[in-house]
Design an enzyme around this catalytic site. Structure first.
Site, mmCIF file in Angstrom:
data_model
loop_
_atom_site.group_PDB
_atom_site.id
_atom_site.type_symbol
_atom_site.label_atom_id
_atom_site.label_comp_id
_atom_site.label_asym_id
_atom_site.label_seq_id
_atom_site.Cartn_x
_atom_site.Cartn_y
_atom_site.Cartn_z
ATOM 1 N N LYS A 112 15.140 -12.721 -10.435
ATOM 2 C CA LYS A 112 15.857 -12.780 -11.700
ATOM 3 C C LYS A 112 16.394 -11.402 -12.123
ATOM 4 O O LYS A 112 17.367 -11.300 -12.849
ATOM 5 C CB LYS A 112 14.947 -13.312 -12.813
ATOM 6 C CG LYS A 112 14.235 -14.630 -12.536
ATOM 7 C CD LYS A 112 15.161 -15.815 -12.509
ATOM 8 C CE LYS A 112 14.474 -17.156 -12.720
ATOM 9 N NZ LYS A 112 13.646 -17.645 -11.628
HETATM 10 C C1 LIG Z 1 13.393 -18.937 -11.076
HETATM 11 C C2 LIG Z 1 12.652 -19.002 -9.810
HETATM 12 C C3 LIG Z 1 12.951 -19.955 -8.834
HETATM 13 C C4 LIG Z 1 13.978 -21.047 -9.047
HETATM 14 O O1 LIG Z 1 15.289 -20.546 -9.148
HETATM 15 P P1 LIG Z 1 16.453 -21.470 -9.750
HETATM 16 O O2 LIG Z 1 17.652 -20.588 -9.817
HETATM 17 O O3 LIG Z 1 15.990 -21.899 -11.103
HETATM 18 O O4 LIG Z 1 16.620 -22.610 -8.816
HETATM 19 C C5 LIG Z 1 12.270 -19.896 -7.636
HETATM 20 N N1 LIG Z 1 11.313 -18.956 -7.407
HETATM 21 C C6 LIG Z 1 10.991 -18.045 -8.340
HETATM 22 C C7 LIG Z 1 9.921 -17.059 -8.044
HETATM 23 C C8 LIG Z 1 11.654 -18.018 -9.566
HETATM 24 O O5 LIG Z 1 11.336 -17.104 -10.485
#
Ligand SMILES: *Cc1c(COP(=O)(O)O)cnc(C)c1O
Length: 462
Positions: A112
């Site tokens: 993120k």
């Molecule tokens: C947010 C997240 C996901 C999922 O990602 P999306 O874009 O919501 O599909 C998978 N793994 C981790 C560690 C995350 O923080």
């Protein structure tokens, strides 16, 4: 380049507008009116760029000159300065055909950070220019919250409210949010699950009349287009490292809200030679059921070792469906209106189109643990449970592609020690900048699972 709403009910908007909002006024999601197409030669020329320069190259056409090049350069370079690995997104080889793309070297240890570091700085830049204050509102299944706080908290132009499901995020995830100081930072633990948080956020965006002094809400969830945009970059980065554009590459993506994998789909549409995209899900497998059986329906929520994917309804899937329905907003609105009432399916031709691009798998906790153990024993690498779901899904779908398979390693294992302990391995240490995290003082408020409670909290504190 302009942006249009998937629901077809509002005029095309510019980049700044899309950055500063969340849902479109008609309740839809913003998507670019058209995508830039890159030639093989243009992709070839990207091979010499480092990560920040590649990011600038890829996102520039989407920003349309609304931010001067020199300012954009500075914002992007600064965003990736704080990463703990000089390659930003290093690629690791697991076997002759399998790779891991490590996306957890940012300040909050999950992918993120790639988008939210830039999003926070872009917001501050535009708000300064406009001399405006806004309220950031986000829901998190664990990782978006800390990345958003880290990316945005330095801006005096924002108040940030992050909703997380009470008792349903890991201890490290919670503390990464609740120990962030600042008068403009508020963590709300909602007595519900992530989908409840997401529903409250969407409802708040749809009716913002509770805000004072004509402030507006800004989204940091992947309903914000800028999140998706920055995630397109690392698909290019990994593929170029492995010999693209001449070499085809496949990706396996641990999926919750369908944001990360949607960015991979866009990279493919832009001309990157992606062979297969594997939608990797845990026991919450709505997307796997859709792709493998053409059945789109909600079931009960399962709590798993990969909590960032404990999601029933993937908000970004709407962006993909919009394309699948030939960008016909009426058809999309009808489909969305029926969702939740009965199991839905798409026409055979449309389903064939889905399967021409995507594979999928669902991996339960027991298998997740087995993979963590196996990768540790064979490769000496400790992967987090989300990444393990990605690796296993890639293996389940391996016969569909001869191209090298890159699994996105979406988080650092220290964020999810519960699974690591269950496997019987030593808990990984947090990186130095977070080593005292567990002893830092926490600050958060528990609120009932309802929009009114959240709205009045925001009104009182913004
Ligand atoms: C947010 C997240 C996901 C999922 O990602 P999306 O874009 O919501 O599909 C998978 N793994 C981790 C560690 C995350 O923080």
């Amino acid at each position: 380049m302009k942006y249009i709403s998937t629901r077809g009910g509002c005029a095309p908007q510019n980049f700044e507008h899309v950055l500063l909002t969340g849902l479109a006024p008609d309740g839809g999601l913003f998507v670019p009116e058209n995508l830039p197409k890159l030639s093989t030669r243009e992709i070839e020329e990207m091979r010499s760029l480092d990560y920040p320069d590649l990011a600038i190259k890829i996102i520039s056409p989407f920003i349309n000159g609304e931010i001067p090049d020199s300012d954009l350069r500075e914002i992007v370079r600064e965003s990736y300065n704080g990463f703990g690995n000089s390659e930003i997104a290093p690629l690791r080889k697991l076997s002759n055909t399998e790779y891991l793309l490590e996306l957890y070297h940012g300040p909050t240890l999950a992918f993120k950070d790639f988008a939210l570091q830039v999003l926070g700085r872009l917001l501050n830049y535009v708000l300064e220019k406009k001399n405006k204050q806004v309220v950031i509102l986000g829901a998190t299944s664990g990782d978006t919250g800390s990345a958003a706080l880290e990316g945005c908290r330095h801006s005096e132009r924002v108040d940030i409210f992050i909703l997380h499901p009470h008792n349903r995020v890991s201890e490290v995830q919670r503390k990464q949010m609740t120990t962030v100081c600042g008068d403009n930072v508020f963590n709300l633990a909602v007595e519900g699950n992530f989908d409840d948080c997401q529903r409250i956020v969407k409802a708040a965006f749809a009716d913002q009349s509770f805000l004072m002094d004509d402030k507006q809400l800004v989204a940091v969830n992947s309903i914000n287009w800028v999140r998706i945009l920055l995630q397109i970059v690392y698909y290019f980065y990994a593929a170029l490292k492995l010999g693209s554009p001449r070499q085809k590459i496949s990706f396996s993506v641990p999926t919750g809200n369908f944001g990360d994998i949607y960015a991979g789909y866009l990279a493919k549409l832009m001309g990157l030679p992606i062979d297969r995209l594997v939608v990797a899900t845990n026991k919450n497998d709505i997307l796997h059921r859709f792709i493998s059986k053409n059945e789109y329906s909600v079931t009960a929520l399962n709590k798993t070792y990969s909590p960032s994917m404990d999601i029933l309804v993937s908000s970004n899937f709407e962006r993909y469906l919009f394309d699948l329905f030939g960008r016909n907003s009426e058809a999309l609105c009808e489909f969305m209106a029926n969702f939740g009432k009965e199991p839905l399916s798409v026409e055979e031709e449309q389903w064939a189109q889905v399967k021409s691009c995507f594979d999928s798998a669902s991996v339960d906790d027991a298998k997740t643990c087995r993979v963590i153990r196996e990768i540790f024993d064979k490769n000496g690498i400790l992967v987090d449970p989300h990444t393990a779901v990605g690796i296993q899904s890639a293996r389940d779908c391996a016969e569909k592609s001869t191209a090298p398979m890159v699994t996105l390693a979406t988080a650092h294992p220290a964020k999810f020690s519960e699974a690591i302990r269950a496997v019987g391995l030593d808990e990984p240490e947090l990186p130095h900048h977070l080593s005292d995290l567990l002893s830092r003082e926490e600050r958060y408020s528990i609120v009932p699972n309802e929009l009114a409670a959240v709205a009045s909290f925001i009104k009182a504190h913004s």
